[in-house]
Design an enzyme around this catalytic site. Structure first.
Site: not given
Ligand SMILES: [Zn+2]
Length: 223
Positions: A19, A99, A137, A170, A181
Site C-alpha cells: 500500500k 490502525r 525482502r 530487517r 506483525r
C-alpha cells in the site's frame, strides 16, 4: 494528463500488501497529497514544530505517540496548500493510520465536512503471499534501497546494485516477527473493515496481482 481526484482516502493493508508503494504512485499520478503518518511524524520532529516537540518527548522515552497527537498532526497537515482543491475541500491519501477502531472513530470526529473521509481501500493479499514477500525482502545497509531475493534480485547476492552496499534483512522481516506483525494486523485492523463497511466507504482491492494492474484498479476505485 494528470488526474485530479477529489478523494480523501485511507489505504488499509497488512505489512507487505504494497500500500505504501501504491499510495506514492497514485498520489503522484492523481496530483493529491500522500500523507504517510510515519514520515509525517519524523518530519514534524525534525522541523521542531510544537506538535513535533511534544511527539519527541514520547519517542525519546520509548513510548507510543498518543493517538490524539497524531490526529492533531493529520488535521494540521490536511490544511496545507498541497492538500487543497480549488473549491476549498481537501484531497489526500492517508497511509499508516488509523490502525485500530478507537483511532478510526477519533479520526472521523476530527475530520468533518470538506475534510471528511470519502474512501477506504483495503488491500487484500493472502497471508502466505505476504509471508513470501516479506521474508524475501532485503534492505541495503548503505542507501536504503529495497530488494527481494526472488521478485527483485540484485545481480550479485547480498550486494546492492545501486551503491555496492551490503544487503541486510530487517529484524522485523524475519519469519517469527512477521508472524507477529500479521497477527497484530488481523486482530486490530479487521474490526476497521467492519466499521468502514457499515459506513459505506469501504472498497476491497485484490492486491495479489501485478503492481500495474493494482494501480489501475485503485484509480478506478477512487473516482
Ligand atoms: Zn545501496
Amino acid at each position: 494528463m494528470t488526474l485530479q481526484l477529489r478523494t480523501r482516502c485511507v489505504f488499509l493493508g497488512a505489512p507487505g500488501a504494497g500500500k505504501g508503494t501504491q499510495a506514492k504512485r497514485v498520489a503522484a499520478e492523481a496530483g493529491i497529497a500522500h500523507i504517510s503518518t510515519g514520515d509525517m511524524l519524523r518530519e514534524e520532529v525534525r522541523s521542531g514544530s510544537a506538535l513535533g516537540a511534544e511527539a519527541k518527548t514520547y519517542m525519546d522515552a520509548g513510548k507510543l505517540v498518543p493517538d490524539q497527537l497524531i490526529i492533531d498532526m493529520v488535521k494540521a497537515r490536511v490544511e496545507r496548500p498541497d492538500c487543497k482543491a480549488a473549491d476549498g475541500s481537501s484531497a489526500w491519501i492517508l497511509d499508516g493510520f488509523p490502525r485500530t477502531l478507537p483511532q478510526a472513530e477519533a479520526l472521523d470526529q476530527s475530520l468533518t465536512g470538506a475534510d471528511a473521509l470519502t474512501h477506504v481501500i483495503s488491500f487484500a493479499v493472502p497471508e502466505d503471499v505476504l509471508m513470501g514477500r516479506l521474508t524475501g525482502r532485503r534492505t541495503c545497509s548503505k542507501c536504503g534501497a529495497i530488494w527481494h531475493i526472488e521478485h527483485n534480485p540484485t545481480k550479485q547476492d547480498g550486494v546492492c546494485d545501486k551503491c555496492g552496499g551490503e544487503l541486510t534483512q530487517r529484524s522485523d522481516d524475519r519469519p517469527e516477527a512477521i508472524g507477529k506483525r500479521l497477527e497484530v494486523y488481523r486482530s486490530q485492523t479487521a474490526p476497521l473493515l467492519a466499521y468502514y463497511g457499515d459506513r459505506g466507504v469501504l472498497r476491497e482491492i485484490d492486491a495479489n496481482r501485478s503492481p500495474d494492474v493494482v494501480f489501475q484498479e485503485l484509480l478506478n476505485a477512487m473516482q
